[in-house]
Design a protein around this motif. Sequence first.
Motif, PDB file in Angstrom:
ATOM      1  N   SER A   1     -12.728  33.849  25.838  1.00  0.00           N
ATOM      2  CA  SER A   1     -14.102  33.816  26.357  1.00  0.00           C
ATOM      3  C   SER A   1     -14.147  33.447  27.849  1.00  0.00           C
ATOM      4  N   GLN A   2     -13.023  33.030  28.392  1.00  0.00           N
ATOM      5  CA  GLN A   2     -12.965  32.656  29.812  1.00  0.00           C
ATOM      6  C   GLN A   2     -13.317  33.862  30.701  1.00  0.00           C
ATOM      7  N   ALA A   3     -14.235  33.629  31.632  1.00  0.00           N
ATOM      8  CA  ALA A   3     -14.615  34.702  32.552  1.00  0.00           C
ATOM      9  C   ALA A   3     -13.488  34.948  33.557  1.00  0.00           C
ATOM     10  N   SER A   4     -13.351  36.199  33.954  1.00  0.00           N
ATOM     11  CA  SER A   4     -12.200  36.560  34.786  1.00  0.00           C
ATOM     12  C   SER A   4     -12.587  37.507  35.914  1.00  0.00           C
ATOM     13  N   LEU A   5     -11.882  37.351  37.029  1.00  0.00           N
ATOM     14  CA  LEU A   5     -12.050  38.282  38.148  1.00  0.00           C
ATOM     15  C   LEU A   5     -11.006  39.397  38.096  1.00  0.00           C
ATOM     16  N   GLY A   6      -9.956  39.229  37.233  1.00  0.00           N
ATOM     17  CA  GLY A   6      -8.901  40.238  37.159  1.00  0.00           C
ATOM     18  C   GLY A   6      -8.025  40.267  38.391  1.00  0.00           C
ATOM     19  N   ILE A   7      -7.608  39.069  38.822  1.00  0.00           N
ATOM     20  CA  ILE A   7      -6.724  38.996  39.987  1.00  0.00           C
ATOM     21  C   ILE A   7      -5.572  38.031  39.708  1.00  0.00           C
TER      22      ILE A   7
ATOM     23  N   SER B   1      -1.961  33.346  44.849  1.00  0.00           N
ATOM     24  CA  SER B   1      -0.971  32.303  45.136  1.00  0.00           C
ATOM     25  C   SER B   1      -1.520  31.418  46.255  1.00  0.00           C
ATOM     26  N   ALA B   2      -1.133  30.149  46.189  1.00  0.00           N
ATOM     27  CA  ALA B   2      -1.643  29.204  47.173  1.00  0.00           C
ATOM     28  C   ALA B   2      -0.965  29.439  48.511  1.00  0.00           C
ATOM     29  N   GLN B   3      -1.776  29.536  49.558  1.00  0.00           N
ATOM     30  CA  GLN B   3      -1.186  29.651  50.887  1.00  0.00           C
ATOM     31  C   GLN B   3      -1.823  28.549  51.728  1.00  0.00           C
ATOM     32  N   LYS B   4      -1.039  27.471  51.932  1.00  0.00           N
ATOM     33  CA  LYS B   4      -1.574  26.220  52.489  1.00  0.00           C
ATOM     34  C   LYS B   4      -2.779  25.826  51.630  1.00  0.00           C
ATOM     35  N   ASP B   5      -3.964  25.602  52.207  1.00  0.00           N
ATOM     36  CA  ASP B   5      -5.079  25.185  51.351  1.00  0.00           C
ATOM     37  C   ASP B   5      -5.998  26.351  51.008  1.00  0.00           C
ATOM     38  N   LEU B   6      -5.464  27.573  51.126  1.00  0.00           N
ATOM     39  CA  LEU B   6      -6.288  28.743  50.823  1.00  0.00           C
ATOM     40  C   LEU B   6      -5.731  29.525  49.643  1.00  0.00           C
ATOM     41  N   CYS B   7      -6.598  30.316  49.018  1.00  0.00           N
ATOM     42  CA  CYS B   7      -6.224  31.093  47.837  1.00  0.00           C
ATOM     43  C   CYS B   7      -6.042  32.552  48.238  1.00  0.00           C
ATOM     44  N   LYS B   8      -4.817  32.986  48.191  1.00  0.00           N
ATOM     45  CA  LYS B   8      -4.490  34.348  48.622  1.00  0.00           C
ATOM     46  C   LYS B   8      -4.403  35.251  47.378  1.00  0.00           C
ATOM     47  N   ILE B   9      -5.041  36.393  47.433  1.00  0.00           N
ATOM     48  CA  ILE B   9      -5.001  37.329  46.298  1.00  0.00           C
ATOM     49  C   ILE B   9      -3.751  38.193  46.419  1.00  0.00           C
ATOM     50  N   THR B  10      -2.887  38.107  45.408  1.00  0.00           N
ATOM     51  CA  THR B  10      -1.643  38.876  45.481  1.00  0.00           C
ATOM     52  C   THR B  10      -1.750  40.205  44.727  1.00  0.00           C
TER      53      THR B  10
ATOM     54  N   VAL C   1     -13.022  28.123  46.983  1.00  0.00           N
ATOM     55  CA  VAL C   1     -12.037  28.386  45.931  1.00  0.00           C
ATOM     56  C   VAL C   1     -10.790  27.548  46.206  1.00  0.00           C
ATOM     57  N   PRO C   2     -10.370  26.727  45.234  1.00  0.00           N
ATOM     58  CA  PRO C   2      -9.154  25.925  45.461  1.00  0.00           C
ATOM     59  C   PRO C   2      -7.948  26.832  45.712  1.00  0.00           C
ATOM     60  N   ALA C   3      -6.970  26.318  46.451  1.00  0.00           N
ATOM     61  CA  ALA C   3      -5.787  27.115  46.782  1.00  0.00           C
ATOM     62  C   ALA C   3      -5.067  27.577  45.514  1.00  0.00           C
ATOM     63  N   LYS C   4      -5.111  26.759  44.471  1.00  0.00           N
ATOM     64  CA  LYS C   4      -4.355  27.114  43.255  1.00  0.00           C
ATOM     65  C   LYS C   4      -5.031  28.226  42.447  1.00  0.00           C
ATOM     66  N   GLY C   5      -6.230  28.625  42.811  1.00  0.00           N
ATOM     67  CA  GLY C   5      -6.868  29.747  42.132  1.00  0.00           C
ATOM     68  C   GLY C   5      -8.278  29.433  41.685  1.00  0.00           C
ATOM     69  N   PRO C   6      -9.027  30.472  41.288  1.00  0.00           N
ATOM     70  CA  PRO C   6     -10.449  30.292  40.988  1.00  0.00           C
ATOM     71  C   PRO C   6     -10.743  29.844  39.557  1.00  0.00           C
ATOM     72  N   GLU C   7      -9.715  29.616  38.728  1.00  0.00           N
ATOM     73  CA  GLU C   7      -9.939  29.411  37.289  1.00  0.00           C
ATOM     74  C   GLU C   7     -10.919  28.281  36.969  1.00  0.00           C
ATOM     75  N   THR C   8     -10.748  27.118  37.623  1.00  0.00           N
ATOM     76  CA  THR C   8     -11.648  26.004  37.269  1.00  0.00           C
ATOM     77  C   THR C   8     -13.093  26.329  37.661  1.00  0.00           C
ATOM     78  N   LEU C   9     -13.274  26.989  38.794  1.00  0.00           N
ATOM     79  CA  LEU C   9     -14.636  27.379  39.189  1.00  0.00           C
ATOM     80  C   LEU C   9     -15.231  28.335  38.169  1.00  0.00           C
ATOM     81  N   LEU C  10     -14.409  29.257  37.683  1.00  0.00           N
ATOM     82  CA  LEU C  10     -14.909  30.301  36.775  1.00  0.00           C
ATOM     83  C   LEU C  10     -15.241  29.756  35.384  1.00  0.00           C
ATOM     84  N   LYS C  11     -14.747  28.547  35.078  1.00  0.00           N
ATOM     85  CA  LYS C  11     -15.027  27.947  33.765  1.00  0.00           C
ATOM     86  C   LYS C  11     -16.532  27.790  33.532  1.00  0.00           C
ATOM     87  N   ARG C  12     -17.323  27.675  34.612  1.00  0.00           N
ATOM     88  CA  ARG C  12     -18.768  27.479  34.471  1.00  0.00           C
ATOM     89  C   ARG C  12     -19.508  28.794  34.233  1.00  0.00           C
TER      90      ARG C  12
END
Length: 589
Positions: free
Chosen positions: A485-491, A494-503, A530-541
């Motif tokens: 049921s987790q919402a997804s962006l389909g991406i 990877s963390a790049q310093k404090d930014l979230c880079k879409i690989t 968006v945290p560097a480690k990815g959008p998952e926690t944000l998307l939980k809402r």
Amino acid sequence: MSAVHYTITSKQPSSHVFNITLTISNPDPQGQIVSLPSWIPGSYMIREFAKNIVTIAASSNNKKIALTQLKKDVWQAAPCKETLVIQYDVYAWDLSVRTAHLDQTHAFFNGTSVFLRVDGQENTAHIVDIQCPEGSAFKKWRIATALPELKAKRYGFGTYHADNYDALVDHPVEMGDFALVSFKAHGVPHDMVFTGNIPNLNIDRIADDVKKICETEIAFFEPKTKKAPMDRYVFLTMVVGDGYGGLEHRSSTALICTRDDLPAVGQKEQTEGYRTFLGLCSHEYFHTWNVKRIKPAVFAPYDLSQENYTSLLWFFEGITSYYDDLFLVRSGLITGEQYFTTLSKTINNVLKGRGRLKQSVAESSFDAWTKYYRQDENAPNAIVSYYTKGSLVALGLDLTIREATKNKKTLDDVMRYVWQQYGKSFYSKKGGVGIPEAAMLALFEDVSGVKLGSYFTNYIYGTKDVPLAKLLKVSGIEYTEKKDSQASLGIRTSAQKDLCKITHVYEDGAAYQAGVSAGDTLLAIDQLKVPAKGPETLLKRYQAKQKVNLVVFRRDELMMMDAILQNQPAQVSLALAKTTKQLPQWMTK
Ligand code: ZN
């Protein structure tokens, strides 16, 4: 002195340079040609090892003679009547099982990186004098290799011998002050060598476990005689903070693994990382039969100067990947449940990418050189892995044959047949041949007595998903797809310093539909960083079908896009059916 003789050493290991002298006692009077391979068997990519030759010069009778470079990796010496000597330096600073690596802590090389091939003398005896670097810092160094000793003690410096060039480059060499453990598997001596800083390594536990795998695999191919195909086997393991990989050879393997995956003394539990390591050992060891002796015809012999195309890597890598974890269950090292977890992971991995609907495992094999081995950000949308889907194809073949014959015939029988027919005599005096590309279907049908034409058309030469739910059910295993049921962006990010880079952006996913691209930096979702480690926690809402606003940087340009969230792909899990009392036969023998 033999016709082809090398000495290899390093005057200064910290410079990462091997100093090599090649002596040819009867060079081609027209002008001897020498070359370095473009690729190493087992890793299907043109790597142009010659780029690491730093200096090269020829002499004869102590006089310098001309050495003309003909191609990027080919040289020709001026005609000479007496012994030809070629001296060259090779830069070795690639920490990988495929090349060579040298510093003051250890030395590792594959022959394909350091030994020039002498045109016209490939089939004569090759002798290598491996010399210890000078200085007290290297006093404790030993040698680990499956190359037979000529004038050297086991693990000692001195001369080693190979029947021909092909054998010479199929025995990697490790030097250093390594940890060593030995055991016998069905009477054959095995060494395991670990290089690197590994506090309290539980080397005996590893040896006990790996011995079980080796004995299971030897008995698999030769159930009556339990005879291994080699006189001796060596695992060369480079242990690092974070790494994974292996390369198979006829009597050894070079591995790279993560320190934390190896058990410490006193550590009782079996971690997932350790199971990964055991799976790697099992995989490379299985190649001793499958691909090092049972080969596709185009690898017999290898042409090391260019790509060798085969559509059969699904057989050589896929089947090997099927058996690697399966042998952990069959050896009693992991439980059926643990095996189901690993298998369902592979299934979910394969189902994730749309590339599987565009490329068959046969095509993936053929194009390994430019696609599987040179993956870019679009890989999940464009290609399928002949390893992972290949292992599911193998499982499907095994289950299909077992179902049709009521377990009288199995994939095991096919493997034993190709071993007897093609593999067993490969390195014998009478020599061997490989399996012709077109022979595979007939071979499976002959051994199993089962018609497999549509299976090959659909799942090997075609892009259909192997019907595992149906096939596994027959052997009492439930295949369940759980909606996530987790919402997804389909991406993938990877963390790049404090930014979230879409690989990676999965085709037809929410981000893909919105116009997001691999390489974009995902800055915010609905005005939240968006945290560097990815959008998952944000998307939980959020839930699927909700609209979110994305802010990304593409290069240095700020862009805003709206995306309609989707569900995460359904996750497959496997378990024994409630009515099933014991593990099915294919998992236990
Ligand atoms: Zn492999």
